[in-house]
Design a protein around this motif. Structure first.
Motif, PDB file in Angstrom:
ATOM      1  N   GLY A 122     -13.104   8.709   0.319  1.00 31.83           N
ATOM      2  CA  GLY A 122     -12.014   9.449  -0.295  1.00 31.83           C
ATOM      3  C   GLY A 122     -10.919   9.844   0.676  1.00 31.83           C
ATOM      4  N   ARG A 123     -11.120   9.634   1.959  1.00 25.31           N
ATOM      5  CA  ARG A 123     -10.123   9.993   2.965  1.00 25.31           C
ATOM      6  C   ARG A 123      -9.211   8.803   3.260  1.00 25.31           C
ATOM      7  NH1 ARG A 123     -10.073  15.313   2.510  1.00 25.31           N
ATOM      8  NH2 ARG A 123     -12.030  16.319   3.166  1.00 25.31           N
ATOM      9  N   VAL A 124      -7.965   9.122   3.559  1.00 22.09           N
ATOM     10  CA  VAL A 124      -6.981   8.101   3.912  1.00 22.09           C
ATOM     11  C   VAL A 124      -6.526   8.330   5.346  1.00 22.09           C
ATOM     12  CG1 VAL A 124      -4.689   7.159   3.417  1.00 22.09           C
ATOM     13  CG2 VAL A 124      -6.213   7.803   1.534  1.00 22.09           C
ATOM     14  N   ALA A 125      -6.600   7.282   6.157  1.00 17.91           N
ATOM     15  CA  ALA A 125      -6.291   7.397   7.576  1.00 17.91           C
ATOM     16  C   ALA A 125      -5.197   6.421   7.989  1.00 17.91           C
ATOM     17  CB  ALA A 125      -7.548   7.138   8.412  1.00 17.91           C
ATOM     18  N   ILE A 126      -4.413   6.844   8.971  1.00 14.35           N
ATOM     19  CA  ILE A 126      -3.462   5.962   9.646  1.00 14.35           C
ATOM     20  C   ILE A 126      -3.915   5.851  11.090  1.00 14.35           C
ATOM     21  CG2 ILE A 126      -1.103   5.726  10.517  1.00 14.35           C
ATOM     22  CD1 ILE A 126      -0.168   7.295   8.049  1.00 14.35           C
ATOM     23  N   VAL A 127      -4.004   4.623  11.583  1.00 16.60           N
ATOM     24  CA  VAL A 127      -4.295   4.398  12.999  1.00 16.60           C
ATOM     25  C   VAL A 127      -3.148   3.569  13.560  1.00 16.60           C
ATOM     26  CG1 VAL A 127      -5.896   3.539  14.725  1.00 16.60           C
ATOM     27  CG2 VAL A 127      -6.777   4.421  12.546  1.00 16.60           C
ATOM     28  N   THR A 128      -2.397   4.134  14.486  1.00 21.62           N
ATOM     29  CA  THR A 128      -1.279   3.396  15.062  1.00 21.62           C
ATOM     30  C   THR A 128      -1.730   2.596  16.278  1.00 21.62           C
ATOM     31  OG1 THR A 128      -0.547   5.164  16.572  1.00 21.62           O
ATOM     32  CG2 THR A 128       0.276   5.243  14.305  1.00 21.62           C
ATOM     33  N   LYS A 183     -10.021   4.737   3.766  1.00 20.82           N
ATOM     34  CA  LYS A 183      -8.988   3.751   3.484  1.00 20.82           C
ATOM     35  C   LYS A 183      -7.995   3.839   4.637  1.00 20.82           C
ATOM     36  CE  LYS A 183      -9.511   4.459  -1.520  1.00 20.82           C
ATOM     37  NZ  LYS A 183     -10.653   5.393  -1.394  1.00 20.82           N
ATOM     38  N   VAL A 184      -7.651   2.703   5.249  1.00 19.10           N
ATOM     39  CA  VAL A 184      -6.944   2.738   6.527  1.00 19.10           C
ATOM     40  C   VAL A 184      -5.630   1.958   6.501  1.00 19.10           C
ATOM     41  CG1 VAL A 184      -7.126   2.310   9.001  1.00 19.10           C
ATOM     42  CG2 VAL A 184      -9.181   2.898   7.696  1.00 19.10           C
ATOM     43  N   VAL A 185      -4.580   2.617   6.977  1.00 17.94           N
ATOM     44  CA  VAL A 185      -3.331   1.926   7.296  1.00 17.94           C
ATOM     45  C   VAL A 185      -3.438   1.497   8.753  1.00 17.94           C
ATOM     46  CG1 VAL A 185      -0.837   2.117   7.614  1.00 17.94           C
ATOM     47  CG2 VAL A 185      -1.934   3.231   5.646  1.00 17.94           C
ATOM     48  N   VAL A 186      -3.426   0.195   8.968  1.00 23.58           N
ATOM     49  CA  VAL A 186      -3.529  -0.369  10.313  1.00 23.58           C
ATOM     50  C   VAL A 186      -2.116  -0.678  10.792  1.00 23.58           C
ATOM     51  CG1 VAL A 186      -4.472  -2.221  11.740  1.00 23.58           C
ATOM     52  CG2 VAL A 186      -5.777  -1.373   9.768  1.00 23.58           C
ATOM     53  N   GLY A 224     -15.855  -5.378   3.407  1.00 25.04           N
ATOM     54  CA  GLY A 224     -15.933  -4.605   2.183  1.00 25.04           C
ATOM     55  C   GLY A 224     -15.107  -3.334   2.171  1.00 25.04           C
ATOM     56  N   GLY A 225     -14.281  -3.121   3.199  1.00 24.97           N
ATOM     57  CA  GLY A 225     -13.468  -1.909   3.261  1.00 24.97           C
ATOM     58  C   GLY A 225     -12.079  -2.101   2.680  1.00 24.97           C
ATOM     59  N   GLU A 226     -11.299  -1.023   2.689  1.00 24.19           N
ATOM     60  CA  GLU A 226      -9.930  -1.044   2.178  1.00 24.19           C
ATOM     61  C   GLU A 226      -8.954  -0.766   3.313  1.00 24.19           C
ATOM     62  OE1 GLU A 226      -8.932   0.839  -1.620  1.00 24.19           O
ATOM     63  OE2 GLU A 226     -11.049   1.378  -1.814  1.00 24.19           O
ATOM     64  N   ALA A 236       8.034   5.926   7.209  1.00 24.69           N
ATOM     65  CA  ALA A 236       7.669   4.761   6.405  1.00 24.69           C
ATOM     66  C   ALA A 236       6.173   4.468   6.493  1.00 24.69           C
ATOM     67  CB  ALA A 236       8.470   3.541   6.859  1.00 24.69           C
ATOM     68  N   ILE A 237       5.581   4.704   7.666  1.00 23.44           N
ATOM     69  CA  ILE A 237       4.140   4.490   7.828  1.00 23.44           C
ATOM     70  C   ILE A 237       3.362   5.463   6.943  1.00 23.44           C
ATOM     71  CG2 ILE A 237       2.212   4.481   9.462  1.00 23.44           C
ATOM     72  CD1 ILE A 237       4.319   3.906  11.677  1.00 23.44           C
ATOM     73  N   VAL A 238       3.769   6.724   6.973  1.00 22.47           N
ATOM     74  CA  VAL A 238       3.116   7.729   6.125  1.00 22.47           C
ATOM     75  C   VAL A 238       3.373   7.424   4.650  1.00 22.47           C
ATOM     76  CG1 VAL A 238       3.088  10.174   5.485  1.00 22.47           C
ATOM     77  CG2 VAL A 238       3.141   9.510   7.899  1.00 22.47           C
ATOM     78  N   ASP A 239       4.582   7.004   4.332  1.00 22.32           N
ATOM     79  CA  ASP A 239       4.908   6.669   2.939  1.00 22.32           C
ATOM     80  C   ASP A 239       4.044   5.517   2.426  1.00 22.32           C
ATOM     81  OD1 ASP A 239       6.803   8.647   2.721  1.00 22.32           O
ATOM     82  OD2 ASP A 239       8.520   7.315   3.070  1.00 22.32           O
ATOM     83  N   LEU A 240       3.691   4.578   3.310  1.00 23.42           N
ATOM     84  CA  LEU A 240       2.824   3.471   2.902  1.00 23.42           C
ATOM     85  C   LEU A 240       1.458   3.997   2.481  1.00 23.42           C
ATOM     86  CD1 LEU A 240       2.209   0.476   2.573  1.00 23.42           C
ATOM     87  CD2 LEU A 240       1.633   0.392   5.015  1.00 23.42           C
ATOM     88  N   ALA A 241       0.918   4.935   3.266  1.00 21.33           N
ATOM     89  CA  ALA A 241      -0.374   5.527   2.898  1.00 21.33           C
ATOM     90  C   ALA A 241      -0.273   6.263   1.572  1.00 21.33           C
ATOM     91  CB  ALA A 241      -0.833   6.482   4.000  1.00 21.33           C
ATOM     92  N   LEU A 242       0.790   7.043   1.405  1.00 14.58           N
ATOM     93  CA  LEU A 242       0.966   7.806   0.172  1.00 14.58           C
ATOM     94  C   LEU A 242       1.193   6.889  -1.025  1.00 14.58           C
ATOM     95  CD1 LEU A 242       3.331  10.578   1.592  1.00 14.58           C
ATOM     96  CD2 LEU A 242       0.938  10.876   0.935  1.00 14.58           C
ATOM     97  N   GLY A 243       1.995   5.860  -0.827  1.00 17.30           N
ATOM     98  CA  GLY A 243       2.280   4.948  -1.925  1.00 17.30           C
ATOM     99  C   GLY A 243       1.087   4.106  -2.319  1.00 17.30           C
ATOM    100  N   THR A 244       0.221   3.811  -1.377  1.00 18.74           N
ATOM    101  CA  THR A 244      -0.951   2.964  -1.654  1.00 18.74           C
ATOM    102  C   THR A 244      -2.120   3.766  -2.214  1.00 18.74           C
ATOM    103  OG1 THR A 244      -0.306   1.526   0.198  1.00 18.74           O
ATOM    104  CG2 THR A 244      -2.547   1.283  -0.662  1.00 18.74           C
TER     105      THR A 244
END
Length: 309
Positions: free
Chosen positions: A10-16, A38-41, A69-71, A87-95
């Motif tokens: 249920g957590r959403v993460a960004i890793v730069t 769920k990860v924004v790479v 099997g991950g997202e 824009a990076i944060v917006d991608l996480a929010l939009g997805t």
């Protein structure tokens, strides 16, 4: 799955800066995703010095996560610019509709002495490391504050405390990350946001480039990832800390202060050498006091009303 396993469902993460292989960011992203996040790479796909292109970058890590099997989704924005960070944060929010974790791993390290490094490289290093942390934290902050939950994991370096020839600007930026971390930890307490920093050392593409040879030291990025993941977990109990970590070992790096000399309003320059002898005596050193949200509560925000002449 173990009953006591730390999960990120249920957590959403960004890793730069998560596209290099071997790389710390990649290891962070893979571990979080394997535990349900769920990860924004994010990655620009450039070399350790910020130039050129290296391999498939973020998309390769995204495919690794999906194959297991991950997202995940990939992103190629720079963290060094305000709008790109947003824009990076917006991608996480939009997805996925939320943002819970940001691991600020992106970085470059062109090697040059202080008198030889170009003005442009100075701007690039400060932009990616210090301003990149600021812009990413700032972009995620209002959403984390609104949901009363967030985990920010910043990346500093041992060079920030020890100093490193040919890395003066990098060291300065990384020590700035420590100051940012401590201050945001104090501000974030009332919002449920915990902010910590790690100072990692591992076999990465950047280290291999620095050594100019593929000579592994045995210190894998995978041994660093659990420390970053714990700081990103909801059960993390600390904030405002700097943790050094290598090969699965962890220690805290903190600022200490020696016993002050007695107050002397009439102090003269000639008396300073004698005072310095006592001031530099580390035998009775203690940790420097850390900030707290109570201090922040007493400060009124500055007036943002436009001023007229």
């Amino acid at each position: 799955m173990s009953a006591d396993e730390f999960r990120f469902d249920g957590r959403v993460a960004i890793v730069t800066g998560a596209g290099s292989n071997p790389g710390l960011g990649r290891s962070y992203a893979l571990l979080l995703a394997s535990r349900g996040a769920k990860v924004v790479v994010n990655d620009l796909g450039v070399g350790p010095d910020g130039r050129g292109q290296i391999g498939p970058g973020a998309e390769a890590v995204v495919e690794e996560i999906r194959a297991a099997g991950g997202e995940a989704v990939g992103d190629g924005h720079s963290v060094a610019e305000r709008d790109s960070a947003r824009a990076i944060v917006d991608l996480a929010l939009g997805t996925w509709g939320r943002i819970d974790i940001v691991i600020n791993n992106a970085g470059i390290a062109p090697f040059a002495t202080f008198d030889e490094i170009t003005d442009r490289d100075i701007e690039r290093v400060v932009g990616v490391h210090l301003m990149g942390h600021i812009w990413m934290c700032r972009a995620a902050w209002p959403y984390m504050a609104d949901q009363k939950y967030g985990r920010l994991v910043n990346v500093s370096s041992g060079a920030a405390l020890a100093g490193l020839p040919t890395q003066s600007i990098y060291s300065a930026a990384k020590l700035g990350v420590v100051g940012l971390t401590r201050s945001l930890a104090a501000e974030g307490a009332k919002h449920g946001i915990k902010v910590n920093a790690i100072s990692p050392y591992a076999d990465t593409l950047a280290l291999q480039t620095m050594l100019k040879a593929n000579q592994p030291t045995g210190m894998t990025p995978e041994a660093i990832a659990p420390v970053a993941a714990w700081l990103a977990h909801e059960d993390c109990t600390v904030s405002g800390k700097v943790l050094e970590t290598a090969s699965g070992s962890v220690n805290e790096a903190f600022i200490s202060m020696t016993t002050p000399t007695p107050p002397n309003p009439d102090l003269r320059v000639e008396a300073v050498p004698a005072a310095m002898e006592k001031a530099l005596d580390r035998s009775g050193a203690v940790p420097h006091p850390e900030g707290g949200d109570s201090i922040y509560d007493d400060i009124k925000p500055y007036d943002t009303t436009p001023r007229t002449a």
